[in-house]
Write a protein that holds these residues in place. Structure first.
Motif, mmCIF file in Angstrom:
data_model
loop_
_atom_site.group_PDB
_atom_site.id
_atom_site.type_symbol
_atom_site.label_atom_id
_atom_site.label_comp_id
_atom_site.label_asym_id
_atom_site.label_seq_id
_atom_site.Cartn_x
_atom_site.Cartn_y
_atom_site.Cartn_z
ATOM 1 N N GLY A 69 0.825 -1.208 0.000
ATOM 2 C CA GLY A 69 0.000 0.000 0.000
ATOM 3 C C GLY A 69 0.854 1.251 0.000
ATOM 4 N N TYR A 70 0.191 2.394 -0.061
ATOM 5 C CA TYR A 70 0.845 3.708 -0.080
ATOM 6 C C TYR A 70 0.177 4.574 0.976
ATOM 7 C CZ TYR A 70 2.000 8.451 -1.673
ATOM 8 O OH TYR A 70 2.411 9.756 -1.732
ATOM 9 N N GLY A 71 0.992 5.363 1.689
ATOM 10 C CA GLY A 71 0.412 6.196 2.735
ATOM 11 C C GLY A 71 1.272 7.397 3.047
ATOM 12 N N ILE A 72 0.844 8.144 4.064
ATOM 13 C CA ILE A 72 1.548 9.354 4.502
ATOM 14 C C ILE A 72 1.856 9.216 5.987
ATOM 15 C CG2 ILE A 72 1.418 11.844 4.800
ATOM 16 C CD1 ILE A 72 -0.474 11.987 2.500
ATOM 17 N N VAL A 73 3.098 9.530 6.336
ATOM 18 C CA VAL A 73 3.511 9.582 7.733
ATOM 19 C C VAL A 73 3.595 11.049 8.137
ATOM 20 C CG1 VAL A 73 5.399 9.133 9.353
ATOM 21 C CG2 VAL A 73 4.741 7.399 7.688
ATOM 22 N N VAL A 74 2.966 11.394 9.240
ATOM 23 C CA VAL A 74 2.939 12.778 9.720
ATOM 24 C C VAL A 74 3.567 12.838 11.106
ATOM 25 C CG1 VAL A 74 0.894 13.318 8.364
ATOM 26 C CG2 VAL A 74 0.634 12.508 10.712
ATOM 27 N N SER B 2 3.655 9.108 12.636
ATOM 28 C CA SER B 2 2.436 8.306 12.715
ATOM 29 C C SER B 2 1.894 8.092 11.311
ATOM 30 C CB SER B 2 1.377 9.005 13.568
ATOM 31 O OG SER B 2 1.838 9.178 14.907
ATOM 32 N N LEU B 3 1.564 6.869 11.003
ATOM 33 C CA LEU B 3 0.997 6.534 9.700
ATOM 34 C C LEU B 3 -0.502 6.771 9.713
ATOM 35 C CD1 LEU B 3 1.305 5.179 6.859
ATOM 36 C CD2 LEU B 3 0.820 3.010 8.020
ATOM 37 N N LEU B 4 -0.982 7.536 8.730
ATOM 38 C CA LEU B 4 -2.417 7.744 8.602
ATOM 39 C C LEU B 4 -3.064 6.553 7.906
ATOM 40 C CD1 LEU B 4 -2.547 11.514 7.598
ATOM 41 C CD2 LEU B 4 -2.670 10.493 9.879
ATOM 42 N N MET B 5 -4.355 6.413 8.073
ATOM 43 C CA MET B 5 -5.093 5.256 7.559
ATOM 44 C C MET B 5 -4.811 5.038 6.074
ATOM 45 S SD MET B 5 -9.168 4.425 7.784
ATOM 46 C CE MET B 5 -9.613 5.836 6.779
ATOM 47 N N VAL C 98 -6.352 -2.648 6.410
ATOM 48 C CA VAL C 98 -6.207 -1.197 6.546
ATOM 49 C C VAL C 98 -5.182 -0.941 7.640
ATOM 50 C CG1 VAL C 98 -7.344 0.965 7.153
ATOM 51 C CG2 VAL C 98 -8.556 -0.740 5.782
ATOM 52 N N ALA C 99 -4.184 -0.089 7.323
ATOM 53 C CA ALA C 99 -3.057 0.147 8.235
ATOM 54 C C ALA C 99 -3.138 1.544 8.832
ATOM 55 C CB ALA C 99 -1.736 -0.030 7.503
ATOM 56 N N GLN C 100 -2.707 1.646 10.092
ATOM 57 C CA GLN C 100 -2.604 2.933 10.774
ATOM 58 C C GLN C 100 -1.917 2.717 12.107
ATOM 59 O OE1 GLN C 100 -5.686 6.218 10.664
ATOM 60 N NE2 GLN C 100 -5.981 5.553 12.779
ATOM 61 N N GLY C 101 -1.132 3.723 12.551
ATOM 62 C CA GLY C 101 -0.499 3.605 13.860
ATOM 63 C C GLY C 101 0.803 4.357 13.942
ATOM 64 N N ASN C 102 1.436 4.267 15.127
ATOM 65 C CA ASN C 102 2.694 4.945 15.394
ATOM 66 C C ASN C 102 3.869 4.035 15.053
ATOM 67 O OD1 ASN C 102 1.304 7.192 16.462
ATOM 68 N ND2 ASN C 102 1.116 6.157 18.442
ATOM 69 N N LEU C 103 4.871 4.610 14.398
ATOM 70 C CA LEU C 103 6.008 3.827 13.932
ATOM 71 C C LEU C 103 7.012 3.550 15.053
ATOM 72 C CD1 LEU C 103 4.925 5.065 11.136
ATOM 73 C CD2 LEU C 103 7.263 4.706 10.356
ATOM 74 N N VAL C 104 7.626 2.378 14.949
ATOM 75 C CA VAL C 104 8.755 2.023 15.796
ATOM 76 C C VAL C 104 9.977 1.976 14.890
ATOM 77 C CG1 VAL C 104 9.772 0.288 17.302
ATOM 78 C CG2 VAL C 104 7.301 0.700 17.362
#
Length: 369
Positions: free
Chosen positions: A42-47, A124-127, A140-146
């Protein structure tokens, strides 16, 4: 069928009394056909990055993704607006969907920067949807990165530990679609060996037939074994659990010599044998060292100039390596001992093995990777 399973369990208990040194469980050497993981991407945005995100002037797709996200939330930017933000990063997401995963379960995901972000630490990765090879959304992915890596820079110097531009989110994706499997279909199940071997396939079929009954299993080829299984799904689960814990005598591994040409690693299997051969391996070392000599006039000289005169020293060394003899049927232990006696390095050992193979004295498959 219940009576058959009871008899199978009794047979397994009796067989478990006898142990085999070379025996392995079927679950360690084989897998069931159709029961497999599936790759998701998938593709997403980390903020939420601390100024370590993409340089948006060089990654226009990050700005485009931000505008699309804001538009979906009812925020319209003025025409021509081009926000320059350093706390966001465009990322790719990938994960593996295990077999029999159900809706609502969670899986781990890996997030990697695809722009020029310096670090994803603290983001943090957005949905973001995760799709399979068929283009359908399965999670569906979302959460805080380690993120295990980090970096620091100042005055042109920088230090980086590990890889700060990639991270993981444990249980970061929720399964939204079930992948069908052929596990409960048909009258048979197929066991596929992890490593193709006709002997292991035959021994596996024999081990199953001893416990389940004659003609219950049949080796199709060097990889697959067909096993008759109950049609009832609950009974099939118990049946597979029984199969997985059966011990199979795998026999001896094929004679192979593996050589990694990049690292110099050499692995010799225990069944490697060498036919009668005499080997002499030596190396000629030539050393050339340059010692320039400076010639200059004396302190009271009225004429002359300083001149650098080149001077070289050349030395040649040839170690007196002895010839060693391999007797018929030499084992791995004797090969290593003989090579160590002459002080051969891994590179020398590779040359010796290749020469033995070309001479027809090496009874093994030489594989160079």
């Amino acid at each position: 069928m219940k009576k058959l399973l009871s008899l199978c369990l009794l047979g397994l208990t009796l067989i478990g009394v006898v142990t085999n040194v070379n025996a392995e469980r079927i679950k360690d050497i084989a897998s069931i056909a159709g029961v497999r993981t599936n790759q998701l991407v998938g593709y997403g945005i980390v903020v939420g990055l601390n100024g370590t995100g993409d340089q948006t002037t060089q990654t226009p797709f990050t700005v485009q993704s931000l505008k699309n996200m804001l538009a979906q939330n009812g925020i319209a930017l003025p025409p021509g607006a081009n926000p320059q933000l350093k706390n966001i990063a465009a990322v790719s997401i990938h994960a593996e969907l295990p077999a029999f995963s159900k809706i609502g379960q969670t899986i781990d995901i890996t997030v990697s920067s695809i722009g020029n972000a310096k670090s994803l630490r603290g983001g943090s990765l957005l949905m973001s949807p995760l799709k399979g090879a068929d283009g359908k959304v399965y999670a569906v992915a979302q959460g805080n990165l380690v993120v295990s890596g980090f970096g620091a820079a100042a005055d042109g110097s920088s230090v980086t530990v590990n890889v700060p531009s990639a991270g993981r989110i444990p249980n970061g994706a929720t399964v939204e679609r079930v992948v069908g499997t052929p596990f409960g279909l048909g009258n048979d199940i197929i066991l596929n060996l992890h490593t193709a071997d006709f002997t292991t396939a035959t021994q596996t079929a024999k081990a199953i037939n001893r416990v389940i009954g004659a003609a219950s299993a049949q080796a199709i080829d060097g990889t697959s074994i067909r096993v008759s299984a109950p049609r009832d799904r609950a009974q099939r689960v118990s049946f597979v659990s029984l199969l997985e814990n059966l011990d199979v005598s795998t026999g001896d591994a094929p004679a192979k010599v593996i050589v990694n040409s990049r690292t110099g690693t050499v692995v010799i299997g225990q069944n490697v044998r060498v036919k009668p051969a005499a080997i002499s391996h030596g190396s000629l070392v030539v050393t050339i060292s340059a010692n320039p000599v400076v010639s200059q006039p004396g302190p009271l000289a009225t004429a002359g100039q300083t001149v650098v005169v080149p001077q070289s020293d050349i030395s040649i060394e040839q170690p007196e390596n002895k010839m060693f003899l391999f007797d018929p049927g030499v084992s791995l232990d004797e090969i290593v001992r003989a090579v160590n006696q002459v002080g051969a390095a891994p590179g020398d050992l590779v040359a010796i093995l290749e020469a033995l193979k070309q001479a027809g004295a090496l009874s093994a498959e030489l594989i160079i990777i």
